[in-house]
Every structure is written in C-alpha cells, then in structure tokens.
Design a protein around this motif. Structure first.
Motif, PDB file in Angstrom:
ATOM      1  N   ILE A 186       2.810  -0.342  -2.156  1.00  0.00           N
ATOM      2  CA  ILE A 186       2.708   1.001  -2.736  1.00  0.00           C
ATOM      3  C   ILE A 186       1.520   1.076  -3.677  1.00  0.00           C
ATOM      4  O   ILE A 186       1.383   0.250  -4.590  1.00  0.00           O
ATOM      5  N   SER A 187       0.672   2.069  -3.449  1.00  0.00           N
ATOM      6  CA  SER A 187      -0.459   2.358  -4.344  1.00  0.00           C
ATOM      7  C   SER A 187      -0.117   3.589  -5.163  1.00  0.00           C
ATOM      8  O   SER A 187       0.359   4.599  -4.620  1.00  0.00           O
ATOM      9  N   TYR A 188      -0.371   3.504  -6.482  1.00  0.00           N
ATOM     10  CA  TYR A 188      -0.035   4.598  -7.386  1.00  0.00           C
ATOM     11  C   TYR A 188      -1.302   5.289  -7.871  1.00  0.00           C
ATOM     12  O   TYR A 188      -2.335   4.641  -8.090  1.00  0.00           O
ATOM     13  N   ASN A 232       4.910  13.961  -0.190  1.00  0.00           N
ATOM     14  CA  ASN A 232       4.682  15.342  -0.645  1.00  0.00           C
ATOM     15  C   ASN A 232       5.262  15.598  -2.027  1.00  0.00           C
ATOM     16  O   ASN A 232       4.908  16.582  -2.670  1.00  0.00           O
ATOM     17  N   ALA A 233       6.167  14.741  -2.481  1.00  0.00           N
ATOM     18  CA  ALA A 233       6.830  14.944  -3.769  1.00  0.00           C
ATOM     19  C   ALA A 233       5.832  14.789  -4.918  1.00  0.00           C
ATOM     20  O   ALA A 233       4.846  14.056  -4.803  1.00  0.00           O
ATOM     21  N   PRO A 234       6.110  15.474  -6.043  1.00  0.00           N
ATOM     22  CA  PRO A 234       5.161  15.459  -7.168  1.00  0.00           C
ATOM     23  C   PRO A 234       5.280  14.210  -8.039  1.00  0.00           C
ATOM     24  O   PRO A 234       5.427  14.299  -9.255  1.00  0.00           O
ATOM     25  N   GLY A 235       5.220  13.041  -7.441  1.00  0.00           N
ATOM     26  CA  GLY A 235       5.365  11.802  -8.195  1.00  0.00           C
ATOM     27  C   GLY A 235       4.089  11.001  -8.231  1.00  0.00           C
ATOM     28  O   GLY A 235       3.023  11.449  -7.791  1.00  0.00           O
ATOM     29  N   PRO A 236       4.153   9.769  -8.717  1.00  0.00           N
ATOM     30  CA  PRO A 236       2.955   8.951  -8.917  1.00  0.00           C
ATOM     31  C   PRO A 236       2.502   8.154  -7.700  1.00  0.00           C
ATOM     32  O   PRO A 236       1.446   7.519  -7.741  1.00  0.00           O
ATOM     33  N   ILE A 237       3.270   8.140  -6.613  1.00  0.00           N
ATOM     34  CA  ILE A 237       2.861   7.368  -5.438  1.00  0.00           C
ATOM     35  C   ILE A 237       1.706   8.070  -4.736  1.00  0.00           C
ATOM     36  O   ILE A 237       1.781   9.261  -4.423  1.00  0.00           O
ATOM     37  N   ALA A 248      -1.138  -7.742   5.881  1.00  0.00           N
ATOM     38  CA  ALA A 248      -1.578  -6.656   6.753  1.00  0.00           C
ATOM     39  C   ALA A 248      -1.382  -5.301   6.069  1.00  0.00           C
ATOM     40  O   ALA A 248      -2.233  -4.403   6.181  1.00  0.00           O
ATOM     41  N   CYS A 249      -0.286  -5.135   5.346  1.00  0.00           N
ATOM     42  CA  CYS A 249      -0.045  -3.885   4.623  1.00  0.00           C
ATOM     43  C   CYS A 249      -1.108  -3.665   3.544  1.00  0.00           C
ATOM     44  O   CYS A 249      -1.608  -2.550   3.360  1.00  0.00           O
ATOM     45  N   ARG A 250      -1.458  -4.727   2.841  1.00  0.00           N
ATOM     46  CA  ARG A 250      -2.481  -4.608   1.794  1.00  0.00           C
ATOM     47  C   ARG A 250      -3.843  -4.275   2.403  1.00  0.00           C
ATOM     48  O   ARG A 250      -4.612  -3.493   1.820  1.00  0.00           O
ATOM     49  N   ARG A 251      -4.158  -4.858   3.570  1.00  0.00           N
ATOM     50  CA  ARG A 251      -5.436  -4.556   4.212  1.00  0.00           C
ATOM     51  C   ARG A 251      -5.513  -3.092   4.623  1.00  0.00           C
ATOM     52  O   ARG A 251      -6.548  -2.445   4.459  1.00  0.00           O
ATOM     53  N   VAL A 252      -4.435  -2.563   5.177  1.00  0.00           N
ATOM     54  CA  VAL A 252      -4.422  -1.154   5.552  1.00  0.00           C
ATOM     55  C   VAL A 252      -4.628  -0.278   4.322  1.00  0.00           C
ATOM     56  O   VAL A 252      -5.417   0.674   4.338  1.00  0.00           O
ATOM     57  N   ALA A 253      -3.930  -0.590   3.235  1.00  0.00           N
ATOM     58  CA  ALA A 253      -4.081   0.191   2.002  1.00  0.00           C
ATOM     59  C   ALA A 253      -5.514   0.141   1.488  1.00  0.00           C
ATOM     60  O   ALA A 253      -6.072   1.159   1.053  1.00  0.00           O
ATOM     61  N   ALA A 254      -6.129  -1.035   1.562  1.00  0.00           N
ATOM     62  CA  ALA A 254      -7.498  -1.191   1.053  1.00  0.00           C
ATOM     63  C   ALA A 254      -8.506  -0.407   1.879  1.00  0.00           C
ATOM     64  O   ALA A 254      -9.563  -0.008   1.356  1.00  0.00           O
ATOM     65  N   ASP A 255      -8.192  -0.155   3.143  1.00  0.00           N
ATOM     66  CA  ASP A 255      -9.135   0.544   4.023  1.00  0.00           C
ATOM     67  C   ASP A 255      -9.012   2.064   3.945  1.00  0.00           C
ATOM     68  O   ASP A 255      -9.763   2.787   4.610  1.00  0.00           O
ATOM     69  N   ILE A 256      -8.074   2.559   3.155  1.00  0.00           N
ATOM     70  CA  ILE A 256      -7.891   4.006   3.018  1.00  0.00           C
ATOM     71  C   ILE A 256      -8.785   4.531   1.894  1.00  0.00           C
ATOM     72  O   ILE A 256      -8.748   4.023   0.769  1.00  0.00           O
ATOM     73  N   GLU A 257      -9.583   5.534   2.197  1.00  0.00           N
ATOM     74  CA  GLU A 257     -10.430   6.167   1.190  1.00  0.00           C
ATOM     75  C   GLU A 257      -9.645   7.284   0.520  1.00  0.00           C
ATOM     76  O   GLU A 257      -9.051   8.136   1.187  1.00  0.00           O
ATOM     77  N   PRO A 260      -8.831   7.560  -7.035  1.00  0.00           N
ATOM     78  CA  PRO A 260      -8.652   6.215  -7.585  1.00  0.00           C
ATOM     79  C   PRO A 260      -7.200   5.716  -7.520  1.00  0.00           C
ATOM     80  O   PRO A 260      -6.264   6.474  -7.742  1.00  0.00           O
ATOM     81  N   VAL A 261      -7.057   4.451  -7.180  1.00  0.00           N
ATOM     82  CA  VAL A 261      -5.747   3.790  -7.226  1.00  0.00           C
ATOM     83  C   VAL A 261      -5.595   3.178  -8.607  1.00  0.00           C
ATOM     84  O   VAL A 261      -6.392   2.339  -9.024  1.00  0.00           O
TER      85      VAL A 261
END
Length: 459
Positions: A186-188, A232-237, A248-257, A260-261
């Motif tokens: 999870i990226s916040y 879609n919820a108004p939270g920090p995620i 693999a999950c971290r690599r996918v997250a890192a490749d998303i533009e 700021p995370v």
C-alpha cells in the motif's frame, strides 16, 4: 514478541484507513521504543457484517516491543486519528504478549492460543459479539481498550464502545487460523491531500499491471478500463497492489507514475484466499455467511429490473425443489456491478450441474439468495427435447394425438416421441468469476489456481 492489533478506526464518509493508523503506529514504535516491526498483517473479516465501515479490515503488527509501551502508543494514536465522530466507527485495540517469530511473510502459529485462532476463523463467517471478544481477551491476559460509541444505526442494541476489539482480536489470531496468505503493498498519499482527486497516470498502471501479471493481480480491470488498485474513498491510500509475491507487488507500485508517495507498507493478508467461504448444502445455509455449494440449475436465468440476473438453483439430489413451496431452493444473483459475469449466468440452462460461491442472505420477502462471486460448471446440458424430423422427407413431424407420438402427414412415417437434439452452449466446463472491479477483497481470483476444474480468469 508483542502483537498489537487495531480495528474500526476508519469511516465510510470521513476517510482515514485502519492500515494507515497501523503504519503510523509502526513508525512511532520504531522511533520511540527502538522496536523492530517483524510482520504487518491485514485481515479481511466477514464481508456480510452490516455495520462494517468499508472493507471490514483489521490490522496487527508483530513487533519486538514491551507490550505496555505498544498498548499506550496504540491508544494515543487512536485518540489522535480515529474518526470517532462517525456513528459507525468504534475503534478498538488488543495487545497480546506472544512470540510470533518467523520470516515476515511466513506466519508462525504455535504461540497463539487455539481459542483465539478459532475466534479468528469464526470472525470470517459469523457476526461475533463484543462480550465474547473481551471475555476471551481477558481469559488470555491480553490488554485491550475501546474508544468511541459507534454502532449500527439500524440496531439500537449495537451502540457499544470499542466494537473494534472484535476485529482486533481476530487479527491477533489470524496467523494461527489461516494457511493461505497473499500480499498487499500500500502506497499512501500526503495526508493533507486526503479528500482531493488522486493524481495517478492510468496508462502506467496498466503497463505495470501487465508486467506483474499473474503474480500480481486485480490491479486493473481490462474489460471496463477501470484502475482497480486506486480507491475512490476519501482516505490516505494512493494505491494498493495485491499479489502473491511481495517484491513483484513493490515493483508494480514503483512503476506507477502519480502524485508523491508519502509512505508505504507491505502487508501479509488473507485477501484473495476465499477464507470467508465454507462448504454448505442448500437448505442448511446460515444467513450472513459465505458458502461453497453444489447445485443444479432448476429455473432458467432471467434479467430483472435494474439489470440484475437471477437463476433458480436446487440441491443436486432434489432437482425439482426450487419450485417446491418451502423446499430446499436457492436464488443465485449476479448484480449489475458484476458486469460481464452476468452473461456467464445468463448462459446457464436447467439441468446444468454447478458449484456456486457467495454470501447467503434471507431477504425480507423470504427469498433465499446467494450473491454470486464465482461458479464452476461441472456438467453441461448438451441436448434438448425436439420434435422429430421425418427420415424420408426431412420435414418436422406433427403430433399424432395425446400419448400417440408423432407422424409425418406426407409420408406416413411415425416416431414414439421427442428426440434429443444437440444444442450449442456458450459456456464450457470450468470456473467463472466476477471481474476485478466487482471482486470482494477476500474472494480468491481464479488466476491464483488450486481449483478443481479448468479456470476462465477475468483480467
């Protein structure tokens, strides 16, 4: 080793997120107590519970820390961040002095008392009481506390302080309760951005999802073009990437533009495991629980107002019971948001033999409904009764009278009754599922494997 668990700190309308509170708690424990967080566990509980906020998740941290320090730090953080003004929010914390050891992504089970593990199993399939949770926590010597007085607005007796202790205790017991685990990274976003539209480049999400599949799943819905990992919820995620492989999950997250995370965390979770489903038999199902049931199609599917598709089901050994008043009947429902899955349901025919999965509900009108999440076709009806054709001229015969079979009026040939005519089927044997955009957190995607028939995964 200490296990500190929190639940019910978020809100349907006010945002926040229990995983975010747990992530802040991990940071504070690491900074203030020089503690090492060895494992973060995200547990999805019974999705049928009506007073849940959103995903009905609880979180536990396994940390090298004094239990009293963990308890006080968690309590302070909940007082600071929890949305206690929401009448549905009722935070709770449970702290257990257990040695959970092991690799961060290999749950250890032996230190956790079996009654707590059993409590976690039941929390997936039942609606448990706060009294049961606090009594068990006291019996085990666990510290616990509740905050706020959230309750179900439709149930005046449910207005209780710290109902989140139910989920928190379940999160303590989860490593000993379940043996199938997945991962969510999870990226916040920056906290002051909460409530504003998220800035995520969809094209990079689809590219990253393609690169990570099938070890990473439910990131996007290729049929609808939806970016499933962005809430879609108004939270920090900002986004949550789910799969079987943490790297693999971290690599996918890192490749998303994206924007700021601010921070990120990787959780071990029971998401995508079908932990909420238990074997059941039509006629013996409990309201508000999830089941895996053998069935035969007894009534043809129909599309009702609103776009929902329903199909009459019966127990395989009682194929006519779906039409019997008071019999062991069941109505399978594919709701409009399940999209193209409804076409799979529409393609069913009376006589098809299935396994159906979903949440069982007894509706106000008495209809016994299973909200379909997936189903398997084990045996398809391949023929249908048809009027025979004349073997001489090829024309359809006509009825020769009641119980007298059929006769060709031109040629005089006859036949004793209808014949079986092959029919084309749009389905083949195997498992079918709702698309990623309609899938519950805990439902197991077909791409993960382990099913008893061929699979037709949705991407």
């Amino acid at each position: 080793m200490t296990i500190v668990a929190v639940d019910d700190t978020d809100s349907r309308t006010g945002g926040l997120c229990t995983t975010y509170v747990a992530t802040l708690l991990a940071e504070r424990l690491e900074a203030a107590a020089d503690a090492r967080v060895r494992r973060r566990i995200l547990v999805r509980l019974n999705p049928a519970v009506k007073h849940k906020t959103r995903g009905n998740a609880s979180v536990a941290l396994h940390v090298d820390c004094d239990p009293e320090v963990a308890f006080e730090t968690a309590a302070d953080l909940i007082r600071e961040y929890a949305v206690v003004d929401d009448p549905r929010t009722s935070p709770g914390v449970v702290v257990a002095d257990c040695d959970a050891g092991g690799d961060p992504f290999t749950p250890a089970t032996s230190p956790i008392p079996e009654p707590v593990a059993d409590f976690a199993r039941r929390a997936m399939r039942e609606r448990l009481s706060l009294d049961d949770a606090t009594a068990l926590a006291d019996e085990c010597g666990f510290r616990h506390a509740g905050f706020g007085t959230g309750g179900d607005p439709e149930d005046a007796t449910a207005d209780v302080e710290g109902r989140g202790r139910i989920g928190a205790l379940a999160a303590v017991g989860a490593p000993a309760a379940f043996d199938d685990w997945t991962v969510e990274h999870i990226s916040y976003r920056e906290f002051d951005r909460c409530g504003t539209p998220r800035e995520v480049d969809a094209d990079t999400v689809f590219d990253a999802a393609d690169a990570g599949y099938p070890r990473v799943w439910d990131t996007v819905d290729r049929g609808t073009g939806a970016v499933v990992c962005v809430p879609n919820a108004p939270g920090p995620i900002l986004h949550g990437i789910r799969g079987d492989d943490p790297d693999a999950c971290r690599r996918v997250a890192a490749d998303i533009e994206s924007e700021p995370v601010d921070r990120a965390a990787t959780f071990l979770t029971n998401q995508g495991t079908d932990a909420h489903l238990e074997p059941g038999r039509i006629g013996d199902l409990r309201d508000g629980a999830g089941y895996r049931v053998a069935a035969i199609v007894a009534r043809a599917p129909e599309t009702r107002e609103g776009g929902h598709v329903v199909v009459g089901l019966a127990a395989p050994d009682e194929p006519n019971s779906a039409d019997a008043d008071g019999g062991a009947s069941l109505t399978g429902v594919a709701f409009k948001p399940t999209g193209r899955f409804r076409d799979r349901v529409r393609a069913l025919r009376p006589g098809d033999r299935l396994t159906v999965c979903g949440e069982f509900e007894v509706r106000d009108d008495g209809d016994r409904t299973l909200k379909l999440e997936k189903f398997a076709v084990h045996d398809l009806v391949r023929t249908e009764p048809a009027v025979p054709s004349c073997p001489d001229c090829g024309r359809s015969m006509e009825s020769a009278g009641r119980d007298q079979g059929y006769r060709c009026r031109d040629c005089g040939t006859d036949a004793p009754g209808k014949v079986d005519r092959p029919i084309e089927r749009e389905l083949s044997e195997g498992w079918y599922e709702v698309p990623p955009s309609a899938r519950r957190h805990v439902a197991k995607p077909l791409i993960r494997g382990g099913f008893d028939a061929p699979t037709h995964p949705e991407r």
